[in-house]
Design a protein around this motif. Structure first.
Motif, PDB file in Angstrom:
ATOM      1  N   GLY A 152      32.125 -13.620  13.394  1.00  0.00           N
ATOM      2  CA  GLY A 152      31.297 -12.577  13.995  1.00  0.00           C
ATOM      3  C   GLY A 152      31.091 -11.372  13.102  1.00  0.00           C
ATOM      4  O   GLY A 152      30.335 -10.463  13.443  1.00  0.00           O
ATOM      5  N   GLY A 153      31.760 -11.367  11.936  1.00  0.00           N
ATOM      6  CA  GLY A 153      31.642 -10.222  11.048  1.00  0.00           C
ATOM      7  C   GLY A 153      32.315  -8.989  11.633  1.00  0.00           C
ATOM      8  O   GLY A 153      33.058  -9.062  12.607  1.00  0.00           O
ATOM      9  N   ALA A 154      32.052  -7.840  11.023  1.00  0.00           N
ATOM     10  CA  ALA A 154      32.585  -6.575  11.528  1.00  0.00           C
ATOM     11  C   ALA A 154      31.826  -6.208  12.799  1.00  0.00           C
ATOM     12  O   ALA A 154      30.623  -5.957  12.762  1.00  0.00           O
ATOM     13  CB  ALA A 154      32.443  -5.481  10.473  1.00  0.00           C
ATOM     14  N   MET A 155      32.497  -6.189  13.933  1.00  0.00           N
ATOM     15  CA  MET A 155      31.803  -6.016  15.214  1.00  0.00           C
ATOM     16  C   MET A 155      31.710  -4.572  15.676  1.00  0.00           C
ATOM     17  O   MET A 155      30.816  -4.230  16.459  1.00  0.00           O
ATOM     18  CB  MET A 155      32.508  -6.871  16.282  1.00  0.00           C
ATOM     19  CG  MET A 155      32.299  -8.361  16.080  1.00  0.00           C
ATOM     20  SD  MET A 155      32.983  -9.374  17.404  1.00  0.00           S
ATOM     21  CE  MET A 155      34.736  -9.285  16.991  1.00  0.00           C
ATOM     22  N   LEU A 156      32.607  -3.708  15.243  1.00  0.00           N
ATOM     23  CA  LEU A 156      32.570  -2.312  15.685  1.00  0.00           C
ATOM     24  C   LEU A 156      31.262  -1.653  15.248  1.00  0.00           C
ATOM     25  O   LEU A 156      30.888  -1.692  14.066  1.00  0.00           O
ATOM     26  CB  LEU A 156      33.760  -1.549  15.125  1.00  0.00           C
ATOM     27  CG  LEU A 156      35.129  -1.926  15.690  1.00  0.00           C
ATOM     28  CD1 LEU A 156      36.229  -1.090  15.044  1.00  0.00           C
ATOM     29  CD2 LEU A 156      35.159  -1.772  17.203  1.00  0.00           C
ATOM     30  N   GLY A 157      30.561  -1.062  16.202  1.00  0.00           N
ATOM     31  CA  GLY A 157      29.286  -0.408  15.924  1.00  0.00           C
ATOM     32  C   GLY A 157      28.087  -1.342  15.941  1.00  0.00           C
ATOM     33  O   GLY A 157      26.947  -0.897  15.827  1.00  0.00           O
ATOM     34  N   LYS A 158      28.338  -2.625  16.113  1.00  0.00           N
ATOM     35  CA  LYS A 158      27.260  -3.622  16.115  1.00  0.00           C
ATOM     36  C   LYS A 158      26.662  -3.746  17.517  1.00  0.00           C
ATOM     37  O   LYS A 158      27.363  -3.618  18.522  1.00  0.00           O
ATOM     38  CB  LYS A 158      27.833  -4.974  15.672  1.00  0.00           C
ATOM     39  CG  LYS A 158      26.817  -6.006  15.262  1.00  0.00           C
ATOM     40  CD  LYS A 158      27.560  -7.223  14.689  1.00  0.00           C
ATOM     41  CE  LYS A 158      26.592  -8.260  14.174  1.00  0.00           C
ATOM     42  NZ  LYS A 158      27.322  -9.420  13.569  1.00  0.00           N
ATOM     43  N   ASP A 159      25.341  -3.984  17.606  1.00  0.00           N
ATOM     44  CA  ASP A 159      24.711  -4.194  18.909  1.00  0.00           C
ATOM     45  C   ASP A 159      25.339  -5.411  19.588  1.00  0.00           C
ATOM     46  O   ASP A 159      25.524  -6.460  18.962  1.00  0.00           O
ATOM     47  CB  ASP A 159      23.211  -4.425  18.761  1.00  0.00           C
ATOM     48  CG  ASP A 159      22.472  -3.165  18.331  1.00  0.00           C
ATOM     49  OD1 ASP A 159      23.064  -2.070  18.469  1.00  0.00           O
ATOM     50  OD2 ASP A 159      21.327  -3.271  17.859  1.00  0.00           O
ATOM     51  N   LEU A 160      25.658  -5.282  20.884  1.00  0.00           N
ATOM     52  CA  LEU A 160      26.270  -6.383  21.604  1.00  0.00           C
ATOM     53  C   LEU A 160      25.375  -7.625  21.599  1.00  0.00           C
ATOM     54  O   LEU A 160      25.870  -8.753  21.556  1.00  0.00           O
ATOM     55  CB  LEU A 160      26.581  -5.980  23.048  1.00  0.00           C
ATOM     56  CG  LEU A 160      27.731  -4.982  23.257  1.00  0.00           C
ATOM     57  CD1 LEU A 160      27.975  -4.768  24.739  1.00  0.00           C
ATOM     58  CD2 LEU A 160      29.003  -5.461  22.575  1.00  0.00           C
ATOM     59  N   ASN A 161      24.062  -7.411  21.640  1.00  0.00           N
ATOM     60  CA  ASN A 161      23.133  -8.549  21.636  1.00  0.00           C
ATOM     61  C   ASN A 161      23.177  -9.330  20.333  1.00  0.00           C
ATOM     62  O   ASN A 161      22.746 -10.484  20.285  1.00  0.00           O
ATOM     63  CB  ASN A 161      21.699  -8.067  21.892  1.00  0.00           C
ATOM     64  CG  ASN A 161      21.412  -7.933  23.376  1.00  0.00           C
ATOM     65  OD1 ASN A 161      22.216  -8.341  24.211  1.00  0.00           O
ATOM     66  ND2 ASN A 161      20.276  -7.348  23.714  1.00  0.00           N
ATOM     67  N   ASP A 162      23.696  -8.705  19.281  1.00  0.00           N
ATOM     68  CA  ASP A 162      23.753  -9.375  17.981  1.00  0.00           C
ATOM     69  C   ASP A 162      25.093 -10.082  17.752  1.00  0.00           C
ATOM     70  O   ASP A 162      25.322 -10.661  16.689  1.00  0.00           O
ATOM     71  CB  ASP A 162      23.531  -8.355  16.852  1.00  0.00           C
ATOM     72  CG  ASP A 162      22.114  -7.791  16.872  1.00  0.00           C
ATOM     73  OD1 ASP A 162      21.210  -8.501  17.362  1.00  0.00           O
ATOM     74  OD2 ASP A 162      21.918  -6.651  16.405  1.00  0.00           O
ATOM     75  N   ILE A 163      25.971 -10.012  18.748  1.00  0.00           N
ATOM     76  CA  ILE A 163      27.283 -10.667  18.650  1.00  0.00           C
ATOM     77  C   ILE A 163      27.247 -11.954  19.462  1.00  0.00           C
ATOM     78  O   ILE A 163      27.007 -11.928  20.674  1.00  0.00           O
ATOM     79  CB  ILE A 163      28.404  -9.739  19.147  1.00  0.00           C
ATOM     80  CG1 ILE A 163      28.463  -8.476  18.282  1.00  0.00           C
ATOM     81  CG2 ILE A 163      29.753 -10.468  19.113  1.00  0.00           C
ATOM     82  CD1 ILE A 163      29.463  -7.439  18.772  1.00  0.00           C
ATOM     83  N   ASN A 164      27.476 -13.066  18.797  1.00  0.00           N
ATOM     84  CA  ASN A 164      27.433 -14.373  19.450  1.00  0.00           C
ATOM     85  C   ASN A 164      28.800 -14.661  20.102  1.00  0.00           C
ATOM     86  O   ASN A 164      29.729 -15.160  19.463  1.00  0.00           O
ATOM     87  CB  ASN A 164      27.085 -15.466  18.432  1.00  0.00           C
ATOM     88  CG  ASN A 164      26.771 -16.792  19.092  1.00  0.00           C
ATOM     89  OD1 ASN A 164      27.272 -17.109  20.168  1.00  0.00           O
ATOM     90  ND2 ASN A 164      25.942 -17.585  18.432  1.00  0.00           N
ATOM     91  N   ILE A 165      28.876 -14.328  21.384  1.00  0.00           N
ATOM     92  CA  ILE A 165      30.131 -14.478  22.126  1.00  0.00           C
ATOM     93  C   ILE A 165      30.594 -15.934  22.159  1.00  0.00           C
ATOM     94  O   ILE A 165      31.767 -16.243  21.984  1.00  0.00           O
ATOM     95  CB  ILE A 165      29.966 -13.939  23.556  1.00  0.00           C
ATOM     96  CG1 ILE A 165      29.659 -12.436  23.544  1.00  0.00           C
ATOM     97  CG2 ILE A 165      31.212 -14.228  24.379  1.00  0.00           C
ATOM     98  CD1 ILE A 165      30.757 -11.577  23.011  1.00  0.00           C
ATOM     99  N   HIS A 166      29.652 -16.841  22.386  1.00  0.00           N
ATOM    100  CA  HIS A 166      30.000 -18.261  22.503  1.00  0.00           C
ATOM    101  C   HIS A 166      30.535 -18.812  21.187  1.00  0.00           C
ATOM    102  O   HIS A 166      31.455 -19.641  21.179  1.00  0.00           O
ATOM    103  CB  HIS A 166      28.778 -19.059  22.961  1.00  0.00           C
ATOM    104  CG  HIS A 166      28.296 -18.680  24.326  1.00  0.00           C
ATOM    105  ND1 HIS A 166      29.063 -18.884  25.461  1.00  0.00           N
ATOM    106  CD2 HIS A 166      27.138 -18.101  24.753  1.00  0.00           C
ATOM    107  CE1 HIS A 166      28.400 -18.456  26.523  1.00  0.00           C
ATOM    108  NE2 HIS A 166      27.240 -17.969  26.117  1.00  0.00           N
TER     109      HIS A 166
END
Length: 282
Positions: free
Chosen positions: A66-80
């Protein structure tokens, strides 16, 4: 003649339509709000008494997928994708990843719990977990569980897998039974499969070995052993017998140590009814 209008059905349908519309509106609102949210924090819940996988390893899996997630748009984070990557780890039994409305990503993990460590005939080592699955050893942690060795043909590929042989399933059932009973969990420290294919148990107290045979009728066999421990051992001592054989129904066959190599047979049903132990020479 006009049919009577079913106002109750109409009212029910109207309320259902309003509820559905409200739900759709709410979901749309949540999605809109979520799309504007950024990841504020990542919280990992890693409970359990076993430490096969540490927080650093979880963080590494999350970073790689998922890369560095802090500060990233939630829609750009692939939860699955994150969830599936965690589930691919052989020491993780369950993983759930989700984001809340405050921008926090929650990671819930349940580790596998081993009940038995197996050393097979090819000297391959692996654990069997509480669900009866084979799992590899860990570089981070060594579980304090029963060890089984001897004539064990169960193979291991290095990946999580189900048990293939009856002997492995019998060892698992035996280990599970012992773990769930405080008395036997404290007394039995090792399992061994002899050349006859019988499961033997090595106790912590006493110079004898206990021949269990198979994992059939475990409750009866351990009940018989408990009766023997309570009524026979106090009279003769812990080191009198070389073997205590539980394979036969309603009786225990014991072989004395080399000083007296005779065998005796004890009728368990009689000992349950009486308060004395009698020995009959074979």
């Amino acid at each position: 003649m006009l049919k009577k209008i079913n106002w109750r059905a109409i009212l029910f349908g109207f309320l259902w339509l309003i509820s559905l519309s409200g739900l759709i509106t709410l979901m749309s609102f949540i999605e809109i709000k979520k799309s504007a949210l950024k990841c504020k924090d990542v919280k990992v819940l890693l409970p359990g008494q076993f430490n096969f996988i540490e927080r650093d390893e979880v963080d590494r899996i999350l970073m790689e997928n998922g890369g560095a997630m802090l500060g990233k748009d939630l829609n750009d984070i692939n939860i699955h994708k994150l969830e599936n990557a965690l589930k691919a780890n052989p020491f993780i039994e369950f993983a759930k990843v989700y984001a809340d409305m405050t921008g926090v990503i929650h990671v819930q993990i349940r580790q596998r719990e081993p009940v038995l460590r197996v050393v097979n005939m090819a000297n391959l080592h692996f654990y069997i977990d509480g669900n009866g699955n084979k799992i590899p050893l860990s570089d981070n942690y060594t579980a304090k569980v029963l060890v089984a060795s001897g004539l064990i043909e169960e193979d291991f590929s290095g990946r999580v897998d189900t048990l293939k042989t009856k002997m492995a399933r019998d060892l698992f059932r035996t280990a599970l039974y012992i773990r769930n009973d405080t008395l036997w969990d404290n007394q039995i420290e090792q399992l061994f499969v002899d050349l006859k294919g019988d499961i033997e148990m090595v106790p912590r107290v006493g110079g004898h070995k206990i021949i269990l045979g198979s994992a059939d009728s475990l409750q009866i066999k351990f009940r018989n052993l408990l009766v023997f421990y309570k009524k026979a051992i106090p009279k003769v001592g812990w080191d009198t017998y070389k073997t205590i054989n539980l394979k036969y129904a309603n009786q225990i066959v014991c072989e004395k140590n080399i000083i007296d190599s005779t065998k005796i047979t004890i009728d368990i049903n009689k000992q349950i009814a009486d308060s004395t132990i009698t020995e009959t020479q074979n």
